[in-house]
Design a protein around this motif. Structure first.
Motif, mmCIF file in Angstrom:
data_model
loop_
_atom_site.group_PDB
_atom_site.id
_atom_site.type_symbol
_atom_site.label_atom_id
_atom_site.label_comp_id
_atom_site.label_asym_id
_atom_site.label_seq_id
_atom_site.Cartn_x
_atom_site.Cartn_y
_atom_site.Cartn_z
ATOM 1 N N VAL A 146 32.526 41.496 39.904
ATOM 2 C CA VAL A 146 32.284 41.263 41.359
ATOM 3 C C VAL A 146 31.138 41.894 41.910
ATOM 4 N N ARG A 147 30.521 40.896 42.612
ATOM 5 C CA ARG A 147 28.968 40.933 43.057
ATOM 6 C C ARG A 147 28.863 40.450 44.412
ATOM 7 N N ASP A 148 27.746 41.068 44.886
ATOM 8 C CA ASP A 148 27.051 40.450 46.143
ATOM 9 C C ASP A 148 26.547 39.326 45.985
ATOM 10 N N VAL B 13 32.668 36.987 41.257
ATOM 11 C CA VAL B 13 33.752 37.227 42.248
ATOM 12 C C VAL B 13 33.016 37.633 43.423
ATOM 13 N N ALA B 14 33.083 37.195 44.504
ATOM 14 C CA ALA B 14 32.160 37.959 45.718
ATOM 15 C C ALA B 14 32.645 39.186 46.253
ATOM 16 N N ALA B 15 32.004 40.146 46.226
ATOM 17 C CA ALA B 15 32.316 41.396 46.824
ATOM 18 C C ALA B 15 32.699 41.166 48.411
ATOM 19 N N ARG B 16 33.620 41.762 48.841
ATOM 20 C CA ARG B 16 33.999 41.639 50.325
ATOM 21 C C ARG B 16 32.685 42.280 51.130
ATOM 22 N N ASP C 126 38.181 37.242 49.504
ATOM 23 C CA ASP C 126 38.927 36.130 48.824
ATOM 24 C C ASP C 126 40.302 35.877 49.103
ATOM 25 N N LYS D 60 34.363 49.048 42.758
ATOM 26 C CA LYS D 60 33.670 48.147 43.657
ATOM 27 C C LYS D 60 34.695 47.486 44.394
ATOM 28 N N ARG D 61 35.926 47.185 43.960
ATOM 29 C CA ARG D 61 37.046 46.735 44.865
ATOM 30 C C ARG D 61 38.033 47.613 45.362
#
Lengths: 191, 191
Positions: free
Chosen positions: A90-92, A119-122, A172, B149-150
């Motif tokens: 999970v990354r920017d 996986v795009a970070a919110r 996502d 992170k999530r």
């Protein structure tokens, strides 16, 4: 006082391509075709799609987003990661170091990337004027509460403020489904 | 004081079948085959799988959970709902009124159900002794915060307390992925 409301934008799996990779996949001098403008100024979904091939499986027909970027980046869900057989962090956006790679298959060629699947970070995009109105600045971290049967409070939501951004909360599909959210739903920001 | 910790159990799509539907799908007098015991006492994943056919698409090889229930119930994710082409409501187990139906296809026959497809509402099973220890009772609503992170805080989490239950926080794969949770991770309950 009025609430700090932001429209929801749900992201499905997609790929940003470098100019070089566009040419390898679609042919020399190829230009991406705008299929639909996205809410972020200058960004668009393209007619073009590619297949992403991982060690365990393939995601077929993954939508290309334009315009071309400096480096190819693939944004998938965690479930997509199981299909591919990769552990995407999970990354920017743009933070690709050490992320898994894959083979990308287009109509005219293939590209093997060493890294680039995340996986795009919110996060929340907002225009400078929204930032002033909400009293938040670039890189602030906020919370986003969601009401309803699947109610929850999203934590660790990164705010990106720029005169080039339009107001939108990007999550996502899995995050959206987990919270019962649809495109265009309005959510509140809590500092 | 020690925290109220609960192990996470992620649910993938599955189906509970009535005795009558088991016989229609697998043959007269057929008994389900235990493939793996689940953490809830007496519940098991079966060797048997069926196809679920909706107006728009099919979910192939959906795992049957045993033992037989009074009424057939299909539990899917919201993404599965898009594949099938049905709008499954978020419901507690057994609350099927007005939910969409589907065709179920087994090796020996087919069943058309009028209703029975739901997206399971998040919930926590616990033994009576856990309820006493945590100071919660059957049908209480609690919150479950998740770090990382999530990170997020699940709201509206229904607690089910019974001497027949084992301690577990049940969410579906999309909720798990949205929070970055895996099977067996420990989460806290907040009253």
């Amino acid at each position: 006082m009025s609430k700090n409301l932001v429209p929801v934008g749900l992201s499905n799996r997609h790929i940003h391509l470098s100019k070089e990779d566009i040419e390898t996949l679609f042919g020399k001098g190829y230009e991406l075709t705008n299929f639909k403008d996205l809410s972020q100024p200058g960004q668009y979904a393209c007619e073009e799609k590619v297949d992403i091939v991982g060690p365990k499986g393939t995601l077929k027909g993954v939508r290309v987003l334009g315009p071309a970027r400096g480096k190819t980046q693939i944004e998938i869900s965690m479930s997509d990661g199981f299909v591919l057989g990769v552990k995407a962090p999970v990354r920017d956006s743009g933070d690709l170091a050490g992320s898994p790679g894959a083979k990308i298959v287009g109509p005219k060629g293939e590209v093997e990337i060493e890294e680039g699947i995340i996986v795009a970070a919110r996060h929340i995009h907002m225009h400078t004027t929204d930032g002033e109105r909400f009293g938040v600045k670039d890189k602030d971290i906020v919370k986003v509460p969601v009401e309803g049967k699947r109610g929850l409070i999203f934590d660790n939501v990164l705010v990106r403020v720029s005169p080039n951004y339009a107001l939108e909360f990007h999550i996502d599909l899995e995050e959206g489904n987990a919270a019962g959210l649809k495109n265009g739903n309005m959510v509140e920001i809590i500092k």
